[in-house]
Design a protein around this motif. Structure first.
Motif, mmCIF file in Angstrom:
data_model
loop_
_atom_site.group_PDB
_atom_site.id
_atom_site.type_symbol
_atom_site.label_atom_id
_atom_site.label_comp_id
_atom_site.label_asym_id
_atom_site.label_seq_id
_atom_site.Cartn_x
_atom_site.Cartn_y
_atom_site.Cartn_z
ATOM 1 N N VAL A 479 0.861 -1.186 0.000
ATOM 2 C CA VAL A 479 0.000 0.000 0.000
ATOM 3 C C VAL A 479 0.894 1.232 0.000
ATOM 4 O O VAL A 479 1.542 1.549 1.006
ATOM 5 N N ASP A 480 0.942 1.921 -1.132
ATOM 6 C CA ASP A 480 1.795 3.097 -1.262
ATOM 7 C C ASP A 480 1.311 3.906 -2.453
ATOM 8 O O ASP A 480 1.010 3.345 -3.516
ATOM 9 N N ASP A 481 1.220 5.216 -2.295
ATOM 10 C CA ASP A 481 0.757 6.063 -3.406
ATOM 11 C C ASP A 481 1.857 6.321 -4.418
ATOM 12 O O ASP A 481 1.591 6.802 -5.514
ATOM 13 N N ASN A 482 3.115 5.983 -4.085
ATOM 14 C CA ASN A 482 4.239 6.227 -4.988
ATOM 15 C C ASN A 482 4.542 4.961 -5.790
ATOM 16 O O ASN A 482 4.861 3.914 -5.219
ATOM 17 N N GLU A 504 -2.986 1.902 -4.231
ATOM 18 C CA GLU A 504 -2.454 3.258 -4.153
ATOM 19 C C GLU A 504 -3.087 4.046 -3.020
ATOM 20 O O GLU A 504 -2.528 5.049 -2.586
ATOM 21 N N THR A 505 -4.255 3.614 -2.546
ATOM 22 C CA THR A 505 -4.958 4.357 -1.507
ATOM 23 C C THR A 505 -5.395 3.409 -0.407
ATOM 24 O O THR A 505 -5.444 2.185 -0.583
ATOM 25 N N ALA A 506 -5.779 4.011 0.736
ATOM 26 C CA ALA A 506 -6.254 3.204 1.851
ATOM 27 C C ALA A 506 -7.557 2.505 1.502
ATOM 28 O O ALA A 506 -7.769 1.337 1.862
ATOM 29 N N ALA A 507 -8.448 3.195 0.781
ATOM 30 C CA ALA A 507 -9.730 2.587 0.413
ATOM 31 C C ALA A 507 -9.525 1.365 -0.475
ATOM 32 O O ALA A 507 -10.156 0.315 -0.279
ATOM 33 N N ALA A 508 -8.611 1.488 -1.452
ATOM 34 C CA ALA A 508 -8.328 0.351 -2.321
ATOM 35 C C ALA A 508 -7.716 -0.800 -1.536
ATOM 36 O O ALA A 508 -7.999 -1.975 -1.801
#
Length: 872
Positions: A479-482, A504-508
């Protein structure tokens, strides 16, 4: 008359040349025609190889989709299919000159198209009817028969082309020899005519001698000028460095005195500016040594991955300050240990990565390390540093490796620098037998690459991932947006044959975790980035632990280098472990193995009784004498991490001069240095010491052969550390030679000696580093929490043993093992790990004996931790 004879001789030579050209013209034309036929045959063979490669690639992607159901394989299959059609079409066009090959190409085209049609049916069946139906269809003989047919037809055509290639190559060789004979004959005749001409002009040879003498004089003047320039640069660098070292050293002493906050800030600014100037001078000195041919290369065994990762450690702070991600990707075929100059390799990488950080406003800088080639004695390793920075045009790239040159004048003003770094990198790479280059485009970043031939080492340490257990098959959610961070983690997980998905997001991430549970394949571990938009890693961890359906997922938090989180907060949030960026491959594996409960039991180390917790005085005055700027910076960083502020000089002469100004307690002395080496400097220092005076000198050298230690001690040095120097070695050595420590201070009490048998000093030291100040009670709090929880777990183990409940024993042993390991109780940790493995395997035959040993080990750990708890 003489001019007439010369003209006649040249005329005859010209006629001979024309005649020979006419005679050999037809043979040369035939030679080139044969060459084209050979090239054409090679092109057909290459096209055949492409067809079979794309066919097998299509086969692999279709089977990957059938097995996994992952739609990314369909995307790959759709990309491969038109490439395969184009390859077959190209092959047919190449074989139009050969009727048999044309017919075979048509048959191959039919077989490939039938194979593609059957593959399409398989994929449709997998999508509509599921895995079993698709598997049955693949298992039919038609599918295997088509693949066999394609391979057979490709093999037949390849054999035919190879036969033609042999025929045409023989013809090419024959025509080449004929052309060569004709050309040599003409050259021989021309040589005779030219010899005759030479005899005619021999009387004018005085003029030639005079010209030769002038050329020789010009060359000598140029060489002398280059040497003078190099000597001037070396002398200038040395003379400037002498007062600069005094400025830095005296500023360091000033900062140890009583200063108010503003004065301390001003002194720190002076020190930092001096260090920046010293780095520029180091570049000039390195360049001058290269120009003068005085730079030597060491050849020692070193850990390739650790060397590259040490560069990331050195530059992590500068990257973090610009919010730039840095990381390293290693080829799985790389050897762990190689032979070469680790210091110079670090210097090159440090320069390239520093440039990447400097010229990258946002994005990332990634080091790629792959094995490019291999010989019997060497591995050819390719290093590439890729950034997402400003890039450069072709004209700039052409002059980039020239000394004192940057991209342009505006770049120099904007980013600073001398323009020497890349020139030094090129010289070092050339010196080590490699090549260097760059690929770039304006606005699209740059990739600086270089290759080095590194000698193979007989000492290959075992990889940490080759322990008792493996991580193969574990499911991990990243889990990382980068995207770069996800790619780096994914690369390592694939190397350990783990299954990974990305969000990429917490929701995903929450959605994927729920999907894993609903599909009967929950994730074992989730790697959570701390700094994410909207919902950060800690908040996401709380959400996961608050949801009963997914709360069993073990959580590992990935933080930035400057983010320090309270251990109690992490534990309260449900975080099993945390890792700081840039992530080292070995630390990532250890963290995953620990949180999953699998450990390398045979690697659990019981400390030597002579080891003890090292306590160092931060007011020691230290001097580092090291000519290699990267090794110098690494030593200073290690000392900084140990709590010291040290000064640095580049050779023995400067060390002697620095000691006149400042009474250093300890000098860390490199042995091989220009101007004055470590042995000469030590002898000079000892000769100037008065009665009762003694400066501790510790040798730091890459020489680690038998007798090198004795040589250093015989030269008057007090101790010896072989490179590469670890932080632990440095701390232990400095503790031995603290010049103001009394015998009683050095001697550990009996209780501590027993503690060192039970507790790992490194773990205890790392726990003490968590303290924010001398009054921070974190150490006592951790031990108190352990004392409260451990008896409960031991009671659970005993109760479960009485009822032969193996799963309960495994769970309790795992819980107590983890907390014991975190507090350094290595003996207890090993016994609990063995009990856990036996219980998980359902084997309780030796459990009673193991529990008795565990209870005795806990008593020892309890007493040892009580001693640590009472220490300030």
């Amino acid at each position: 008359m003489a001019r007439y004879r010369i003209a006649m001789a040249f005329g005859l030579a010209l006629v001979t040349v024309v005649v020979m050209v006419v005679i050999s013209f037809n043979s040369t034309i035939a030679f080139f025609n044969a060459s084209r036929w050979v090239a054409h045959t090679n092109e057909v063979v290459a096209s055949l190889a492409e067809v079979i490669y794309l066919t097998e690639r299509m086969e692999g992607t279709s089977r990957g989709y059938v097995i996994t159901g992952d739609s990314s394989f369909l995307d790959e299959e759709r990309r491969v299919e038109p490439q395969l059609v184009a390859a077959v079409r190209r092959l047919r066009s190449l074989t139009l000159d050969n009727a048999r090959q044309t017919r075979r190409a048509q048959q191959l085209d039919d077989a490939v198209r039938r194979k593609m049609a059957l593959t399409s049916v398989v994929l449709t069946t997998r999508r509509d009817r599921g895995f079993e139906a698709a598997r049955d269809l693949i298992s039919e003989r038609a599918d295997r028969g088509l693949m066999t047919e394609v391979r057979s037809r490709v093999s037949t055509m390849r054999d035919e082309e190879r036969r033609l290639l042999n025929i045409r190559a023989a013809d090419l060789d024959r025509r080449g020899r004929r052309s060569q004979t004709l050309l040599l004959t003409g050259a021989f005749l021309d040589l005779l005519l030219l010899l005759f001409t030479f005899l005619l002009v021999r009387r004018d040879q005085g003029l030639g001698y005079q010209l030769s003498h002038q050329l020789k004089s010009s060359r000598d003047i140029a060489l002398e000028s280059a040497q003078l320039k190099a000597d001037f640069l070396a002398n200038m660098s040395h003379e400037i460095r002498t007062p600069m070292n005094a400025i830095i050293g005296m500023t360091g002493l000033l900062m140890t005195s009583d200063l108010d906050e503003n004065q301390r800030d001003l002194a720190e600014t002076v020190r930092q500016s001096g260090e920046s100037l010293l780095m520029i001078i180091n570049d000039i000195l390195d360049f001058s040594k290269i120009e003068a041919g005085k730079l030597s290369v060491e050849v020692t065994d070193f850990d390739l991955r650790a060397t590259v990762e040490s560069v990331m450690d050195l530059l992590s702070e500068s990257a973090e300050s610009k919010q730039i991600e840095i990381g390293a990707l290693f080829d799985h075929e790389l050897p762990r240990s190689v032979r070469g100059d680790a210091g110079r390799l670090r210097q090159i990488l440090t320069n390239l990565v520093s440039n990447g950080i400097k010229f990258t406003p946002k994005g990332d800088v990634i080091i790629h390390v792959v094995k490019d080639d291999e010989t019997e004695s060497h591995d050819i390793v390719r290093f590439a540093v890729t950034d997402t920075g400003i890039g450069m045009d072709d004209e700039t790239q052409g002059r980039l490796f020239t000394a004192f040159t940057q991209a342009d004048s505006s770049t120099t003003r904007r980013f600073g620098g001398t323009g020497l770094g890349l020139a030094i990198c090129r010289q070092l790479v050339d010196l080590m037998g490699g090549r260097i280059g760059v690929h770039s485009a304006p606005g699209k970043g740059s990739t600086f690459w270089f290759t080095l031939p590194l000698a193979k080492s007989e000492k290959q340490p075992r990889d940490r991932s080759e322990g008792l257990f493996s991580l193969e098959g574990l499911r991990v959610l990243i889990v990382d947006d980068n995207e770069t961070n996800r790619r780096l983690l994914r690369h390592n997980l694939m190397a350990w044959q783990m299954e990974s998905d990305e969000a990429e997001t917490a929701a995903a991430a929450i959605d994927l975790l729920h999907q894993g549970v609903s599909h009967g394949s929950p994730y074992d571990i989730a790697l959570l980035d701390l700094m994410m938009p909207d919902v950060d890693g800690l908040t996401l961890a709380r959400q996961i632990k608050a949801d009963p359906s997914i709360s069993e997922t073990r959580l590992v938090l990935v933080t930035s280098g400057g983010s320090r989180l309270d251990a109690e907060e992490l534990s309260r949030t449900g975080i099993a472990a945390s890792l700081a960026k840039p992530i080292k491959q070995s630390l990532l594996f250890d963290a995953l193995a620990d949180v999953i409960g699998w450990s390398h039991l045979e690697e659990v180390r019981v400390p030597d009784p002579a080891e003890a917790v090292t306590v160092l005085r931060p007011d020691l005055r230290l001097l580092v004498a090291e000519d290699n700027p990267v090794n110098q910076k690494l030593a200073l960083r290690q000392l900084q991490r140990l709590g010291f502020t040290a000064d640095a000089v580049a050779d023995g002469k400067e060390a002697v001069e620095a000691l006149k100004r400042i009474p250093y307690d300890v000098i860390l002395m490199d042995c091989q240095m220009p101007e004055m080496d470590g042995f000469e400097a030590t002898a000079l220092i000892r000769s100037r010491e008065k009665e009762g005076e003694h400066t501790t000198i510790i040798a730091m050298t890459a020489n680690a052969l038998h007798g090198d230690r004795e040589k250093c001690l015989a030269a008057g040095m007090d101790d010896y550390i072989s490179k590469p120097v670890t932080e632990k070695q440095l701390a232990a050595t400095l503790a031995r030679w603290d010049p103001v420590a009394t015998r009683e201070e050095r001697k550990e009490p009996d209780s501590t000696m027993s503690v060192s048998k039970i507790l790992d000093p490194d773990v205890i030291e790392s726990l003490r580093e968590l303290k924010d100040g001398p009054d921070d009670p974190i150490m006592r709090e951790l031990i108190d929490m352990y004392f409260a929880d451990a008896p409960v777990q031991l009671e659970t183990i005993q109760e479960a043993l009485s009822s032969s409940d193996a799963p309960a024993i495994a769970r309790a042993a795992h819980a107590l093992k983890s907390s014991s390991g975190n507090l350094g109780a290595v003996v207890l940790y090993k016994l609990l790990a063995e009990l856990e493995v036996s219980a998980r395997n359902g084997d309780l035959s030796k459990a009673a004996h193991s529990v008795a040993e565990i209870l005795r080990a806990f008593d020892g750990a309890h007493d040892a931790l009580e001693i640590e708890r009472s220490r300030p």
